[in-house]
Write an enzyme that holds these catalytic residues in place. Sequence first.
Site, PDB file in Angstrom:
ATOM      1  N   ASN A   9       0.872  -1.177   0.000  1.00 54.13           N
ATOM      2  CA  ASN A   9       0.000   0.000   0.000  1.00 54.13           C
ATOM      3  C   ASN A   9       0.908   1.224   0.000  1.00 54.13           C
ATOM      4  OD1 ASN A   9      -1.821   2.041   0.440  1.00 54.13           O
ATOM      5  ND2 ASN A   9      -2.281   1.474   2.565  1.00 54.13           N
ATOM      6  N   LYS A  11       0.075   4.275  -0.432  1.00 51.28           N
ATOM      7  CA  LYS A  11      -0.586   5.506   0.055  1.00 51.28           C
ATOM      8  C   LYS A  11      -0.336   6.647  -0.940  1.00 51.28           C
ATOM      9  CE  LYS A  11      -0.005   3.629   4.625  1.00 51.28           C
ATOM     10  NZ  LYS A  11       0.032   3.819   6.055  1.00 51.28           N
ATOM     11  N   HIS A  95      -9.496   1.259   5.093  1.00 51.81           N
ATOM     12  CA  HIS A  95      -8.196   1.488   5.757  1.00 51.81           C
ATOM     13  C   HIS A  95      -8.396   2.446   6.924  1.00 51.81           C
ATOM     14  CE1 HIS A  95      -4.076   2.757   6.452  1.00 51.81           C
ATOM     15  NE2 HIS A  95      -3.711   1.648   5.851  1.00 51.81           N
ATOM     16  N   GLU A  97      -6.773   4.873   7.920  1.00 54.65           N
ATOM     17  CA  GLU A  97      -6.594   6.298   7.593  1.00 54.65           C
ATOM     18  C   GLU A  97      -7.861   6.869   6.973  1.00 54.65           C
ATOM     19  OE1 GLU A  97      -2.953   5.846   5.375  1.00 54.65           O
ATOM     20  OE2 GLU A  97      -1.942   5.280   7.231  1.00 54.65           O
ATOM     21  N   GLU A 167      -5.388  -4.752  10.829  1.00 55.92           N
ATOM     22  CA  GLU A 167      -4.364  -3.730  10.995  1.00 55.92           C
ATOM     23  C   GLU A 167      -4.615  -2.966  12.294  1.00 55.92           C
ATOM     24  OE1 GLU A 167      -2.432  -2.666   7.038  1.00 55.92           O
ATOM     25  OE2 GLU A 167      -4.119  -1.331   7.285  1.00 55.92           O
ATOM     26  N   GLY A 173       2.493   2.307  10.687  1.00 55.99           N
ATOM     27  CA  GLY A 173       3.430   3.414  10.483  1.00 55.99           C
ATOM     28  C   GLY A 173       4.148   3.850  11.746  1.00 55.99           C
ATOM     29  N   SER A 212       3.474  -2.147  10.360  1.00 55.87           N
ATOM     30  CA  SER A 212       4.933  -2.192  10.484  1.00 55.87           C
ATOM     31  C   SER A 212       5.532  -3.555  10.134  1.00 55.87           C
ATOM     32  CB  SER A 212       5.376  -1.726  11.882  1.00 55.87           C
ATOM     33  OG  SER A 212       4.946  -0.380  12.102  1.00 55.87           O
ATOM     34  N   GLY A 234       5.038   1.298   4.765  1.00 61.07           N
ATOM     35  CA  GLY A 234       6.395   1.846   4.662  1.00 61.07           C
ATOM     36  C   GLY A 234       7.408   0.917   4.010  1.00 61.07           C
TER      37      GLY A 234
HETATM   38  C1  PEP Z   1      -0.750   0.300   6.123  1.00 61.55           C
HETATM   39  O1  PEP Z   1      -0.849   1.486   5.928  1.00 61.55           O
HETATM   40  O2  PEP Z   1      -1.634  -0.450   5.686  1.00 61.55           O
HETATM   41  C2  PEP Z   1       0.389  -0.183   6.878  1.00 61.55           C
HETATM   42  C3  PEP Z   1       0.306  -1.372   7.406  1.00 61.55           C
HETATM   43  O3  PEP Z   1       1.475   0.656   7.007  1.00 61.55           O
HETATM   44  P1  PEP Z   1       2.899   0.297   7.678  1.00 61.55           P
HETATM   45  O4  PEP Z   1       3.346  -1.013   7.076  1.00 61.55           O
HETATM   46  O5  PEP Z   1       3.792   1.435   7.296  1.00 61.55           O
HETATM   47  O6  PEP Z   1       2.683   0.185   9.138  1.00 61.55           O
END
Ligand code: PEP
Length: 253
Positions: A9, A11, A95, A97, A167, A173, A212, A234
């Site tokens: 992803n 973003k 998601h 966000e 998640e 993040g 993460s 990330g």
């Molecule tokens: C995400 O945004 O779906 C995500 C899991 O981000 P990260 O891997 O950066 O924690």
Amino acid sequence: MRRPILAANWKMQKTNAEALAFADTLLPLVAEASDVDIVIAPPFTCLAKLSARLQGSPIQPAAQNVNPEASGAFTGEVAPGMLVELACAYTIVGHSERRSLYGEGDDFISRKALALLAHGIRPIVCVGETLEEREAEHTEAVVGAQLEGSLAGIDPADVSQVVIAYEPVWAIGTGRTATPETAQDAHAFIRSCLRDGFGNAAESIRIQYGGSVKPENVDSLMSQADIDGALVGGASLEAASFARIVNFEGVEG
Ligand code: PEP
């Protein structure tokens, strides 16, 4: 046996030039990973060119969002049929966000999932609790309600097309990953909810972990019984790092 699914992803990151360069670097690095699904969700602006570049490759393009309506006065939105035209195989919905920054709720998310399924696109439905909710021991209540609401109206015959991404918001993040055991507990709970809602079809629904995920922790996460993949933010922005995640230990080449 559920086929693992590793999804990037991106973003709001990467230009078209960067996305194409990423694909060219990644493709040879994942050439041996024939027993997993590999997915990249770029920004909408990259989808057409990236999708064309990935055609005939083992990597499938995805969108990060969709509007459930077919067309109309919805400034800034993208309809499911437009994603079909771009050969989008998956689309992320719900998601955290989008839930927290744009106020999206389970009802809207379920409409998106239904619209995607009607267009032959597989929804990746995200659920997860905040830190406050976990500390108050509300994880199961929160995640259970998100699942029930976000999957409302889905026919058991179609539900194996859906991917769930667990998640935990506190792990996205932040560099703070759920331990494999904590993640497995949540995934097992999610699968029990799916059994309650959809019966035996629950066994074929893939549940990704997100939060993460990186090369250093993917192997232990993927060794858990109910963790069927990863949704990666990330660590998916750099081709070598995402390739290591795709080629997690235990994957059959
Ligand atoms: C995400 O945004 O779906 C995500 C899991 O981000 P990260 O891997 O950066 O924690």
